[in-house]
Design a protein around this motif. Structure first.
Motif, PDB file in Angstrom:
ATOM      1  N   VAL A  77      -2.342   9.110 -14.109  1.00  0.00           N
ATOM      2  CA  VAL A  77      -3.160   9.886 -13.180  1.00  0.00           C
ATOM      3  C   VAL A  77      -3.181   9.218 -11.800  1.00  0.00           C
ATOM      4  O   VAL A  77      -3.043   9.883 -10.776  1.00  0.00           O
ATOM      5  N   ASP A  86       0.855  -1.188   0.000  1.00  0.00           N
ATOM      6  CA  ASP A  86       0.000   0.000   0.000  1.00  0.00           C
ATOM      7  C   ASP A  86       0.892   1.240   0.000  1.00  0.00           C
ATOM      8  O   ASP A  86       1.091   1.874   1.018  1.00  0.00           O
ATOM      9  N   SER A 102      -0.927   7.353 -10.528  1.00  0.00           N
ATOM     10  CA  SER A 102       0.375   7.429  -9.899  1.00  0.00           C
ATOM     11  C   SER A 102       0.753   8.852  -9.510  1.00  0.00           C
ATOM     12  O   SER A 102       1.152   9.112  -8.383  1.00  0.00           O
ATOM     13  N   PHE A 103       0.620   9.779 -10.456  1.00  0.00           N
ATOM     14  CA  PHE A 103       1.210  11.100 -10.232  1.00  0.00           C
ATOM     15  C   PHE A 103       0.210  12.184  -9.867  1.00  0.00           C
ATOM     16  O   PHE A 103       0.600  13.294  -9.549  1.00  0.00           O
ATOM     17  N   GLN A 104      -1.092  11.883  -9.947  1.00  0.00           N
ATOM     18  CA  GLN A 104      -2.031  12.890  -9.461  1.00  0.00           C
ATOM     19  C   GLN A 104      -2.740  12.405  -8.204  1.00  0.00           C
ATOM     20  O   GLN A 104      -2.938  13.169  -7.278  1.00  0.00           O
ATOM     21  N   SER A 105      -3.092  11.103  -8.192  1.00  0.00           N
ATOM     22  CA  SER A 105      -3.697  10.572  -6.973  1.00  0.00           C
ATOM     23  C   SER A 105      -2.642  10.018  -6.014  1.00  0.00           C
ATOM     24  O   SER A 105      -2.941   9.714  -4.875  1.00  0.00           O
ATOM     25  N   LEU A 106      -1.414   9.878  -6.504  1.00  0.00           N
ATOM     26  CA  LEU A 106      -0.286   9.415  -5.694  1.00  0.00           C
ATOM     27  C   LEU A 106      -0.489   8.018  -5.117  1.00  0.00           C
ATOM     28  O   LEU A 106       0.028   7.687  -4.056  1.00  0.00           O
ATOM     29  N   ARG A 107      -1.302   7.199  -5.819  1.00  0.00           N
ATOM     30  CA  ARG A 107      -1.488   5.811  -5.395  1.00  0.00           C
ATOM     31  C   ARG A 107      -0.499   4.935  -6.148  1.00  0.00           C
ATOM     32  O   ARG A 107      -0.847   4.278  -7.128  1.00  0.00           O
ATOM     33  N   PHE A 108       0.722   4.912  -5.682  1.00  0.00           N
ATOM     34  CA  PHE A 108       1.764   4.197  -6.426  1.00  0.00           C
ATOM     35  C   PHE A 108       1.520   2.701  -6.471  1.00  0.00           C
ATOM     36  O   PHE A 108       1.766   2.050  -7.477  1.00  0.00           O
ATOM     37  N   ASP A 113       1.642   4.963  -0.957  1.00  0.00           N
ATOM     38  CA  ASP A 113       1.093   6.250  -1.402  1.00  0.00           C
ATOM     39  C   ASP A 113       1.931   7.357  -0.768  1.00  0.00           C
ATOM     40  O   ASP A 113       2.994   7.075  -0.214  1.00  0.00           O
ATOM     41  N   GLN A 114       1.436   8.596  -0.849  1.00  0.00           N
ATOM     42  CA  GLN A 114       2.278   9.686  -0.334  1.00  0.00           C
ATOM     43  C   GLN A 114       2.548   9.556   1.161  1.00  0.00           C
ATOM     44  O   GLN A 114       3.519  10.082   1.666  1.00  0.00           O
TER      45      GLN A 114
END
Lengths: 314, 442
Positions: A270, A57, A272-278, A59-60
């Protein structure tokens, strides 16, 4: 090289055995090490990391200590399906296949047109390559300007009595994407077809001439079969390129993209880089990879990429 | 053979390791004067030469003050910056100071990679008091957990065509959204339109919706709950789309406009108002037909459908917009980093930066000197009346969801009508993704 120089006193039998040993067992495979190490560094390790990220999990909030990010098994994969990935895959695949189908006749026709010598052929060939050498970003920017509601395209259309409408949003955006992709990508098919045409032996042309074959049967039964291998290979590469094209939809439509052109690279970007859900986006990327690999594998088995005759025999 | 194989392998591995090590970046040296401070800052494509000169000037001043070098690294887009932050955060090395957009500050904060500012840190840069109080609104979730030091403000205002307003018999720009719609109707005739709006912009739409909702008393986020599915939000979208579909006070081509295209349309002098702009547009406007015939004004602060703000409504003239400076937690040059921050937030440097690039000072005294400028009066007022967007790591997603409602509505706007049901369905989607993002927020 030194290995191949044998001492003269060896018997023939021994020689035989030794030679087979050299070619089969003691091949200098270590020479592949640099390439192998690069493959591991550039492809395998990132792929392994991507696989790992798709299971955690990330994310940022967890990015900073990403090694300690919670392991959540296949949750990301499950969530991918409810996040519109299937729709994106469908859009991507249909867009890629349609683009390829449309570019093949254009590319082959262009190759045939520039096959025979005539004045100005060099210029024509150079002009044909313009869409191919232009950076994707430039192509997309120019087309975006032309496809504006009050842009050049709609101005032309209205001159012939057609109501243009919106090209960069809504259902038409899908066709706009295909149109621009075709414009930018056909020279690749052209190049491959041209290369194949160049490799047709002169004797073949002479034989056809001796037999008095008219141009169309000659083209259909003699020349086009030569193009089959290279053009199929070009189709495969082109389709993969279309599927992976990110710049074009991103610059044409921006993010968030209209639903009709939410292609795979866009949704992964989107997420990855806007919602930051890597983690989620890595799962999406892995799924896309698998889903593309299946038809690709089947296809590769079917065609075996018989570009050369030797390839066909094996 | 075996030993050769091993040697080759060892050689290649050594080579690979060496090249991997090369990517490690160059940090400042051990101590004393030889240090280098790395600053990550947005590239300025509008004034590249002036920007290079400014960097040089700051480097010289910084060197004179501290003996250390400043090395500027630029990024082209917010995504570039994000990538840089990600890699730096993961590797624990990279720029010492980041210039980060205000709405992105909560996301940066949520990574936990930046120095939290206590009294000691604030004192190092000249105290909290030197800043325009509004700009501190998005430095952190609360007073004890601030990471962002205000650097520049770019508050949003609207520009209006003085001649067109006069010709329509309007003596002053609108202060309520309803009044704005009314005035826009008065000015729309032939090829002249009341409003220029960038419907296709990827950042503009949510600002309208947020502003109108906040003014009506709904800040969109309440703790861990998203409040997008709300009549106030619906009214905001309805008003925003209605200018085009119902009132027809916007050029139909605006469906395809991004913000720069809307600037260009207003600059032609045939539009009454250009909604949502900043002082960075001054040059473009002064080069157009509208030159000398336009002024800035505060955006309306009374929500649509009302003549006065409800008691729980906030007088939000603009989102709190601009850049914050963040000092990286992993930095080995924290003292130098704060020296740098002090330098670029001082009155003189801030005014110089404003003159070169049109970004308003976050420094209160510097801002005060500009408020007497008649052209800038409304902008400095907007800077003081700016309100921070919710400080949550989920804000990026919420912003995206709000924008997506507009993006997916564009085809309907192009056809000239959009129903309440369509708007509601899209808001419901936005609510869902906003809530999902908030549920994940830590």
């Amino acid at each position: 090289m030194t290995i191949l120089a044998r001492p003269p006193e060896e018997t023939t039998a021994k020689k035989e055995q030794r030679r087979r040993g050299v070619t089969e067992r003691q091949r200098p495979l270590w020479l592949l090490t640099p390439g192998g190490v690069l493959m591991v560094l550039v492809i395998l390790i990132p792929l392994a990391v991507a696989l790992w990220i798709s299971l955690i999990d990330l994310d940022q909030y967890t990015l900073r200590r990403w090694v300690e990010a919670p392991f959540i098994g296949l949750d990301n994969f499950v969530e991918s399906f409810s996040s519109g990935l299937l729709n994106s895959i469908w859009i991507s695949v249909s867009f890629a296949v349609l683009s390829t189908i449309a570019t093949v006749p254009i590319g082959i026709a262009a190759a045939l047109v520039t096959q025979n010598k005539y004045r100005g052929r060099g210029l024509v060939r150079a002009v044909f390559l313009i869409p191919y050498v232009l950076p994707s970003f430039v192509v997309a920017t120019v087309w975006r300007t032309m496809l504006q509601p009050d842009g050049v395209v709609n101005a032309w259309l209205s001159k012939v009595g057609i109501e243009g409408g919106l090209w960069l949003t809504g259902p038409r955006s899908y066709w706009a994407l295909i149109l621009v992709e075709i414009w930018a990508a056909w020279p690749f098919i052209y190049l491959m077809a041209l290369a194949a045409l160049q490799s047709v032996d002169n004797e073949v042309h002479e034989a056809s001439a001796v037999d008095g074959a008219p141009w169309w049967p000659k083209l259909r039964r003699v020349i086009l079969p030569y193009l089959r291998g290279p053009v199929l290979l070009a189709c495969l590469l082109a389709t993969l390129n279309h599927i992976n094209n990110f710049t074009l939809p991103f610059v044409l439509f921006g993010a968030p993209a209209p639903e009709d052109v939410n292609v795979m690279p866009m949704i992964v970007y989107v997420t990855s880089f806007q919602s930051l859900r890597f983690g989620l986006s890595a799962a999406m990327a892995v799924l896309s990879l698998v889903l593309i690999a299946i038809p690709l594998f089947v296809y590769l088995r079917a065609v075996r990429l018989d570009v050369h005759e030797e390839g066909a025999r094996r | 053979m075996n030993s050769k194989k091993l040697m080759a392998l060892a050689g290649v591995t050594a080579l690979a390791l060496a090249s991997a090590a090369c990517g490690g970046g160059d940090e400042g040296g051990g101590g004393g004067d030889g240090k280098t401070l790395n600053v990550l800052i947005a590239a300025n494509t509008q004034y590249p030469d002036e920007f290079a000169a400014w960097q040089k000037d700051i480097s010289t001043k910084f060197k004179a003050a501290t003996g250390a070098e400043v090395k500027f690294e630029t990024f082209a887009s917010a995504n570039d910056e994000l990538t840089k932050i990600q890699t730096s955060v993961v590797s624990g090395s990279g720029p010492d100071v980041y210039a980060v957009g205000t709405t992105f500050t909560p996301t940066a904060y949520s990574t936990g990679a930046f120095v939290k500012l206590g009294d000691e840190e604030w004192n190092k840069i000249g105290g909290k008091d030197k800043f325009n109080p509004a700009t501190l609104g998005i430095s952190g979730p609360d007073e004890q957990n601030q990471v962002g030091i205000p650097w520049v403000s770019r508050p949003f205002v609207m520009a209006y065509n003085t001649d067109m307003l006069k010709a329509a018999g309007i003596d002053k720009p609108a202060t309520t959204w309803d009044e704005l719609g009314q005035q826009a109707k008065q000015m729309t005739k032939g090829d002249e339109y009341g409003l220029a709006i960038a419907y296709k912009d990827n950042f503009d739409p949510w600002k309208f919706v947020w502003g109108m909702s906040v003014q009506a008393g709904n800040p969109l986020v309440d703790g861990k709950t998203a409040k997008l599915q709300d009549p106030k939000v619906q009214k905001a979208y309805d008003t925003y789309f209605g200018w085009l579909t119902r009132d027809k006070v916007v050029d139909p081509a605006a469906v395809g406009w991004t913000n720069p295209q809307a600037v260009a349309a207003f600059a032609k002098g045939k539009t009454g108002y250009f909604m949502l702009t900043t002082p960075t547009a001054i040059n473009s406007l002064e080069q157009g037909a509208v030159k000398g015939k336009w002024k800035f004004a505060l955006l309306p602060t009374v929500p649509p459908g009302a003549t006065s703000r409800p008691s729980n409504g906030v007088e939000a003239a603009s989102i709190l917009s601009g850049d914050n400076l963040l000092v990286a937690d992993y930095s080995k040059n924290k003292d130098l980093a704060f020296e740098y921050v002090k330098l670029v937030t001082d009155q003189e440097t801030q005014l110089d930066y404003y003159k070169k690039f049109g970004n308003l000072p976050a420094n209160a005294a510097a801002l005060q000197t500009l408020s007497s400028d008649p052209q800038l009066g409304p902008v400095t007022e907007a800077a003081k009346k700016s309100v921070a967007t919710p400080f949550t790591g989920a804000w990026g997603d919420i912003q995206l969801a709000l924008t997506n409602v507009a993006v997916q509505s564009l085809p309907d706007l192009g056809k000239g009508s959009i129903s309440t049901q369509q708007i509601d369905a899209r808001i419901a989607d936005a609510q869902k993704s906003a809530q999902t993002a908030l549920d994940r927020a830590k």
